[in-house]
Design an enzyme around this catalytic site. Structure first.
Site, PDB file in Angstrom:
ATOM      1  CB  THR A  50     -14.192   0.993   1.376  1.00  0.00           C
ATOM      2  OG1 THR A  50     -14.356   1.860   0.241  1.00  0.00           O
ATOM      3  CG2 THR A  50     -14.552  -0.431   0.972  1.00  0.00           C
ATOM      4  CG  ASP A  92      -2.164   0.854   1.056  1.00  0.00           C
ATOM      5  OD1 ASP A  92      -3.252   0.260   0.898  1.00  0.00           O
ATOM      6  OD2 ASP A  92      -2.073   2.105   1.032  1.00  0.00           O
ATOM      7  CE1 TYR A  98     -12.802   4.470  -9.093  1.00  0.00           C
ATOM      8  CE2 TYR A  98     -14.822   3.751 -10.168  1.00  0.00           C
ATOM      9  CZ  TYR A  98     -13.854   3.574  -9.195  1.00  0.00           C
ATOM     10  OH  TYR A  98     -13.939   2.505  -8.333  1.00  0.00           O
ATOM     11  CE  LYS A 147     -11.670   1.061 -10.481  1.00  0.00           C
ATOM     12  NZ  LYS A 147     -10.662   0.202  -9.827  1.00  0.00           N
ATOM     13  CG  ASN A 163      -7.998  -3.506  -3.709  1.00  0.00           C
ATOM     14  OD1 ASN A 163      -9.215  -3.446  -3.830  1.00  0.00           O
ATOM     15  ND2 ASN A 163      -7.345  -2.840  -2.749  1.00  0.00           N
TER      16      ASN A 163
HETATM   17  N1  LIG Z   1     -15.755   1.418  -2.524  1.00  0.00           N
HETATM   18  C1  LIG Z   1     -16.431   1.274  -3.639  1.00  0.00           C
HETATM   19  O1  LIG Z   1     -17.617   1.639  -3.721  1.00  0.00           O
HETATM   20  C2  LIG Z   1     -15.794   0.605  -4.841  1.00  0.00           C
HETATM   21  C3  LIG Z   1     -16.624   0.156  -5.868  1.00  0.00           C
HETATM   22  C4  LIG Z   1     -16.070  -0.466  -6.983  1.00  0.00           C
HETATM   23  C5  LIG Z   1     -14.710  -0.623  -7.079  1.00  0.00           C
HETATM   24  N2  LIG Z   1     -13.909  -0.160  -6.072  1.00  0.00           N
HETATM   25  C6  LIG Z   1     -12.476  -0.345  -6.240  1.00  0.00           C
HETATM   26  O2  LIG Z   1     -11.965  -1.134  -5.186  1.00  0.00           O
HETATM   27  C7  LIG Z   1     -10.590  -0.829  -4.979  1.00  0.00           C
HETATM   28  C8  LIG Z   1     -10.352  -0.624  -3.498  1.00  0.00           C
HETATM   29  O3  LIG Z   1     -11.073   0.505  -3.057  1.00  0.00           O
HETATM   30  P1  LIG Z   1     -11.726   0.602  -1.603  1.00  0.00           P
HETATM   31  O4  LIG Z   1     -13.142   0.933  -1.803  1.00  0.00           O
HETATM   32  O5  LIG Z   1     -11.340  -0.559  -0.768  1.00  0.00           O
HETATM   33  O6  LIG Z   1     -11.045   1.947  -1.088  1.00  0.00           O
HETATM   34  P2  LIG Z   1     -10.031   2.260   0.109  1.00  0.00           P
HETATM   35  O7  LIG Z   1      -9.752   3.718  -0.015  1.00  0.00           O
HETATM   36  O8  LIG Z   1     -10.549   1.711   1.399  1.00  0.00           O
HETATM   37  O9  LIG Z   1      -8.742   1.410  -0.281  1.00  0.00           O
HETATM   38  C9  LIG Z   1      -7.869   1.776  -1.300  1.00  0.00           C
HETATM   39  C10 LIG Z   1      -6.461   1.500  -0.828  1.00  0.00           C
HETATM   40  O10 LIG Z   1      -5.585   1.790  -1.921  1.00  0.00           O
HETATM   41  C11 LIG Z   1      -4.493   2.525  -1.419  1.00  0.00           C
HETATM   42  N3  LIG Z   1      -3.922   3.347  -2.487  1.00  0.00           N
HETATM   43  C12 LIG Z   1      -4.419   4.495  -3.012  1.00  0.00           C
HETATM   44  N4  LIG Z   1      -3.586   4.957  -3.945  1.00  0.00           N
HETATM   45  C13 LIG Z   1      -2.551   4.082  -4.023  1.00  0.00           C
HETATM   46  C14 LIG Z   1      -1.382   4.021  -4.787  1.00  0.00           C
HETATM   47  N5  LIG Z   1      -1.076   4.973  -5.674  1.00  0.00           N
HETATM   48  N6  LIG Z   1      -0.531   2.987  -4.593  1.00  0.00           N
HETATM   49  C15 LIG Z   1      -0.805   2.028  -3.682  1.00  0.00           C
HETATM   50  N7  LIG Z   1      -1.902   2.045  -2.900  1.00  0.00           N
HETATM   51  C16 LIG Z   1      -2.753   3.068  -3.075  1.00  0.00           C
HETATM   52  C17 LIG Z   1      -5.047   3.356  -0.287  1.00  0.00           C
HETATM   53  O11 LIG Z   1      -4.018   3.788   0.614  1.00  0.00           O
HETATM   54  C18 LIG Z   1      -6.045   2.392   0.344  1.00  0.00           C
HETATM   55  O12 LIG Z   1      -5.452   1.605   1.376  1.00  0.00           O
HETATM   56  C19 LIG Z   1     -10.293   0.374  -5.869  1.00  0.00           C
HETATM   57  O13 LIG Z   1      -9.652  -0.057  -7.052  1.00  0.00           O
HETATM   58  C20 LIG Z   1     -11.659   0.923  -6.174  1.00  0.00           C
HETATM   59  O14 LIG Z   1     -11.695   1.649  -7.386  1.00  0.00           O
HETATM   60  C21 LIG Z   1     -14.414   0.433  -4.957  1.00  0.00           C
END
Ligand SMILES: NC(=O)c1ccc[n+]([C@@H]2O[C@H](COP(=O)([O-])OP(=O)(O)OC[C@H]3O[C@@H](n4cnc5c(N)ncnc54)[C@H](O)[C@@H]3O)[C@@H](O)[C@H]2O)c1
Length: 252
Positions: free
Chosen positions: A194, A37, A159, A163, A87
């Site tokens: 999240t 991370d 975004y 995706k 992720n």
């Molecule tokens: N939460 C939602 O509604 C949702 C829906 C669909 C897809 N997603 C996708 O799921 C994935 C995880 O998101 P989440 O909801 O758990 O969010 P989150 O913010 O809880 O987790 C994302 C993590 O990625 C890390 N991160 C951010 N930029 C980074 C970088 N440049 N290098 C390394 N780490 C980095 C952050 O520090 C964090 O720990 C993402 O790809 C997001 O697009 C989320």
């Protein structure tokens, strides 16, 4: 879920949310896990909680040398790489229409959410191939896309584009590396509870929940369950696929 004994997994963005849930699920299923991370403190916290089968490493996925380094770390610590969950991602903070979107906003979202998956996956595939061994050994990569990998939402062009790109890149990598015995799939979560969702008011959360036929947003562990299945030998004939886990969002 079985079939993870002796397997080494790497999860990016594992300090919180979906990545944390995936790392915990893979470790609970018996894999050794490297949590990477941008936020090392968070990754270390989760790794310590998981125990001796987990290690943490700081890596910004938008930087290719850091992706190479995180994969080298995993191989150095655990001797091989079998599974990767790409992720790490950022939300769409700049909610401008296309005509008003700043170049910096576009580049930031594409840099983390699409370049990051490419840089990570390239390093992971090289390491998986270099590990040698039996190609039927269960090498699997799961990329976290979104329902926005299939449809669009207003004021989310960067975004949505990233995706959609993740879904295309997943298919292309699955074709390129099927002969290497590496399966590559994408998961498309609906909205998930999240940190990415934390800035919403209770009214906004209810409104977004209602967009899903199941009437709510997801928990991170509900996404991790599909990821763990795709990473497992039980999904041995699944590659190049895009699997929504979206409470029916895309069925409307
Ligand atoms: N939460 C939602 O509604 C949702 C829906 C669909 C897809 N997603 C996708 O799921 C994935 C995880 O998101 P989440 O909801 O758990 O969010 P989150 O913010 O809880 O987790 C994302 C993590 O990625 C890390 N991160 C951010 N930029 C980074 C970088 N440049 N290098 C390394 N780490 C980095 C952050 O520090 C964090 O720990 C993402 O790809 C997001 O697009 C989320």
């Amino acid at each position: 879920m079985s079939g993870f004994a002796g397997k080494v997994a790497l999860v990016t963005g594992a300090a919180s949310g979906i990545g944390e849930a995936c790392a915990r699920a893979l470790a609970a299923a018996g894999a050794q896990v490297v949590l990477t991370d941008l936020m090392l403190d968070g990754a270390l916290r989760v790794a310590r909680d998981i125990g001796a089968s987990a290690e943490a490493f700081a890596a910004d996925v938008s930087a290719e040398d850091q992706c190479d380094a995180m994969v080298a770390f995993a191989v150095e610590r655990f001797g091989r790489l079998d599974i990767a969950v790409n992720n790490a991602g950022v939300g769409n903070k700049d909610r401008s229409h296309v005509a008003d979107l700043a170049t910096a906003s576009w580049r930031h979202v594409l840099g983390v959410n699409l370049d990051g998956v490419f840089f990570s996956m390239r390093a992971e595939i090289r390491a998986m191939i270099a590990s040698g061994g039996d190609k039927s050994d269960g090498r699997s990569i799961v990329n976290i896309a979104s329902v926005m990998g299939s449809v669009a939402v207003e004021c989310g062009s960067a975004y949505v584009t990233a995706k959609h790109g993740v879904v295309g890149l997943t298919k292309a990598a699955a074709l390129d590396h099927a002969a290497d015995g590496i399966r590559v799939n994408a998961v498309g979560p609906g909205y998930v509870d999240t940190a990415m969702f934390a800035d919403r008011t209770p009214e906004q959360r209810a409104e977004v929940g209602a967009r899903h036929p199941l009437g709510r947003i997801a928990r991170p562990d509900e996404i991790a369950a599909m990821v763990t299945f795709l990473a497992s030998p039980a999904a041995s004939f699944a590659t190049g696929g895009y699997y929504p886990v979206d409470g029916g969002y895309l069925a409307r």
